[in-house]
Design an enzyme around this catalytic site. Structure first.
Site, PDB file in Angstrom:
ATOM      1  N   LYS A   1      32.539  -5.702  47.015  1.00  0.00           N
ATOM      2  CA  LYS A   1      31.736  -6.594  46.172  1.00  0.00           C
ATOM      3  C   LYS A   1      31.163  -5.589  45.178  1.00  0.00           C
ATOM      4  O   LYS A   1      30.960  -4.310  45.299  1.00  0.00           O
ATOM      5  CB  LYS A   1      30.405  -7.025  47.244  1.00  0.00           C
ATOM      6  CG  LYS A   1      29.400  -7.943  46.457  1.00  0.00           C
ATOM      7  CD  LYS A   1      28.414  -8.315  47.250  1.00  0.00           C
ATOM      8  CE  LYS A   1      27.243  -9.477  46.843  1.00  0.00           C
ATOM      9  NZ  LYS A   1      26.063  -9.811  47.955  1.00  0.00           N
TER      10      LYS A   1
ATOM     11  N   SER B   1      25.931 -14.638  48.101  1.00  0.00           N
ATOM     12  CA  SER B   1      26.495 -14.168  46.808  1.00  0.00           C
ATOM     13  C   SER B   1      27.615 -13.405  46.886  1.00  0.00           C
ATOM     14  O   SER B   1      28.419 -13.134  45.990  1.00  0.00           O
ATOM     15  CB  SER B   1      25.488 -13.267  46.428  1.00  0.00           C
ATOM     16  OG  SER B   1      25.239 -12.209  47.186  1.00  0.00           O
TER      17      SER B   1
ATOM     18  N   SER C   1      24.148 -13.585  52.409  1.00  0.00           N
ATOM     19  CA  SER C   1      24.980 -13.363  51.374  1.00  0.00           C
ATOM     20  C   SER C   1      26.886 -12.853  52.130  1.00  0.00           C
ATOM     21  O   SER C   1      27.653 -12.981  51.316  1.00  0.00           O
ATOM     22  CB  SER C   1      24.760 -12.440  50.147  1.00  0.00           C
ATOM     23  OG  SER C   1      24.171 -12.980  49.404  1.00  0.00           O
TER      24      SER C   1
HETATM   25  N1  GLN Z   1      21.177 -16.961  48.975  1.00  0.00           N
HETATM   26  C1  GLN Z   1      20.418 -15.872  49.065  1.00  0.00           C
HETATM   27  C2  GLN Z   1      19.515 -15.727  47.875  1.00  0.00           C
HETATM   28  O1  GLN Z   1      19.876 -16.312  47.060  1.00  0.00           O
HETATM   29  C3  GLN Z   1      20.848 -14.712  49.832  1.00  0.00           C
HETATM   30  C4  GLN Z   1      21.499 -13.672  48.799  1.00  0.00           C
HETATM   31  C5  GLN Z   1      21.959 -12.308  49.579  1.00  0.00           C
HETATM   32  O2  GLN Z   1      22.034 -12.344  50.759  1.00  0.00           O
HETATM   33  N2  GLN Z   1      22.188 -11.444  48.553  1.00  0.00           N
HETATM   34  O3  GLN Z   1      18.596 -14.798  47.874  1.00  0.00           O
END
Ligand code: GLN
Length: 458
Positions: free
Chosen positions: A64, A139, A163
């Site tokens: 990532k 994400s 994420s």
């Molecule tokens: N979808 C969650 C958020 O927007 C998780 C994001 C993540 O784990 N980086 O905060």
């Protein structure tokens, strides 16, 4: 689907070339922000020459783009970091490289990992591996899709509130968020320091065990890391007590998701485990806790992007104040700004007690509830997300709707416990659906061995 062992003992150069070729064949998915081609080929030649060896010698992987990595810029999918060339690599990347693995590219994400669909990337979204009309999830959408498309046998993601687990579920691969502190966060762009965890995507639980055993361990540069305790189990777990979290099996959860979860519960029973319904009374408050605590930490972690120390500076700015204001305005996406504003608000002197402190107290109650459950149960089971992958634009107009996609993943993040997404079935439309398994802190090996023993059984 190729697993890690399919790459071992082959020409590292051929492995890397094949991964890059597959990545280019799938460019329409937009899983990648950059390839680290030159560095990858150089390292492949060193592996082939016997200069680098280890358990992952010559195995290609992707990361990532919020991991600091050599060979390409590290953007976190934001414009503010667009030209940023990392002066060092994340600890876990260093460890994987020392084991012989070769990073071939940087994958797309929601900018600064804020989101659940990869639609918040400043460079455009990633398409789902199974259905290009659907989101990749997020994400870590790019890493999930790169694994699902069989470009690489494993990929790294970061999981702050789901994420890794949610995009794994949306694309039909394994996604593991270890116990908070099992893997180092050093050299990864910080989102929320109290829940950020580095983990991986793979096709099998066994591959995840291998990758995580390389990644795990104490890092003097990350004070929250734990002494290395992770040793993969050598035999399948027997007669486990498993709790199915009924708060996440209500009518507002997609029927296909509930069905896939129930079928998985049945196959656990058939494998000799007991599965009983359990409740987490605080479950309904976890999204509220998360969306107070996490923005608070974001607002503080993102303060360093001021147009002076890192990345891009606005060319429009005519004063110091404008350097800060305009650089941040141009460099952050809307969701980053929303979280900075919410975070600053909940930390402000008039509201600190009412929001931030209250959320932290509620978090302690949640942790206590998990601890009580783990007295009676070895593993908890629930869906990963209330729906399978959704369409582009479906949730972007309403941030609350988007946040609801995290309803079942944030609890494990707030409690710091290990959790993983395991492919378990498909929706009527053929979209992948994963189930979530959770264990007590430091029980990562149990979690993975259960997932491994269930492969092919559900
Ligand atoms: N979808 C969650 C958020 O927007 C998780 C994001 C993540 O784990 N980086 O905060």
């Amino acid at each position: 689907m190729a697993t890690i062992s399919d790459y071992i003992g082959k020409s590292a150069r051929a492995n890397v070339e094949q991964a890059l070729e597959r990545a280019r064949q799938h460019e329409s998915h937009h899983a990648f922000l950059a390839y680290t081609e030159n560095r990858a080929l150089e390292r492949a030649d060193r592996v082939d020459a016997g200069e680098i060896s280890g358990p992952l010698a010559g195995v290609p992987f992707v990361v990532k783009d919020n991991y600091l990595t050599f060979g390409a810029p590290t953007t976190a999918a934001s414009k503010i970091l667009e030209p940023f060339q990392a002066p060092l690599q994340a600890t876990v990347i260093e460890k994987l490289e020392a084991a012989g693995a070769i990073c071939v590219g940087k994958t797309n994400l929601d900018a600064f990992a804020h989101g659940g669909s990869t639609e918040n990337s400043a460079y455009g979204p990633t398409k789902n591996a199974v259905d290009e009309s659907k989101v990749a999830g997020g994400s870590s959408g790019g890493s999930a899709v790169a694994t699902a498309l069989d470009i690489v046998p494993f990929a790294l993601g970061s999981d702050t509130g789901g994420s890794i687990r949610q995009p794994a579920s949306f694309n039909g691969v394994i996604g593991v968020k270890p116990t908070y502190g099992m893997t180092s966060r050093y050299g990864v762009v910080a989102m929320a320091s109290s829940t950020d965890v580095m983990g991986c995507f793979t096709h099998t639980a066994e591959d995840a065990e291998l990758v995580l055993s390389v990644m795990a361990g104490k890092d003097a540069r990350d004070m929250t890391t734990l002494e290395d305790y992770f040793t993969p189990a050598t035999s399948a777990p027997q007669s486990l007590r498993i709790g199915l979290i009924s708060d996440f099996m209500t009518d507002d959860v997609d029927a296909d998701v509930r069905e896939v979860t129930s079928i998985y519960a049945d196959s656990l029973r058939a494998a000799g485990h007991t599965v009983e319904n359990v409740n987490i009374p605080s479950a309904k408050y976890t999204l509220a806790m998360y969306y107070i605590i996490v923005p608070a930490e974001i607002s503080s972690n993102l303060a360093r992007y001021d147009g002076i120390r890192y990345g891009k500076r606005s060319s429009e700015a005519k004063s110091l104040e404008e350097v800060y204001g305009k650089s941040r305005d141009e460099g952050f996406v809307t969701e980053n700004k929303r979280r900075i504003m919410i975070g600053s608000f909940v930390l402000s002197s008039g509201f600190f007690d009412a929001y931030y402190q209250k959320a932290q107290k509620a978090r302690t109650l949640l942790i206590n509830e998990f601890n009580a459950l783990f007295e009676k149960y070895d593993i908890l089971l629930c869906p990963v997300s209330p729906t399978p992958a959704f369409g582009f634009g479906e949730n972007t107009a309403d941030p609350i709707k988007m946040y609801l996609s995290d309803a079942m993943t944030v609890a494990a993040s707030l409690a710091g416990i290990p959790a993983m997404s395991v492919p378990a079935g498909t929706s009527k439309d053929g979209l992948p659906i994963g189930v979530q398994l959770m264990a007590q802190r430091k029980q990562d090996a149990l979690l993975l061995s259960l997932a491994k023993s269930m492969e092919g059984k559900s």
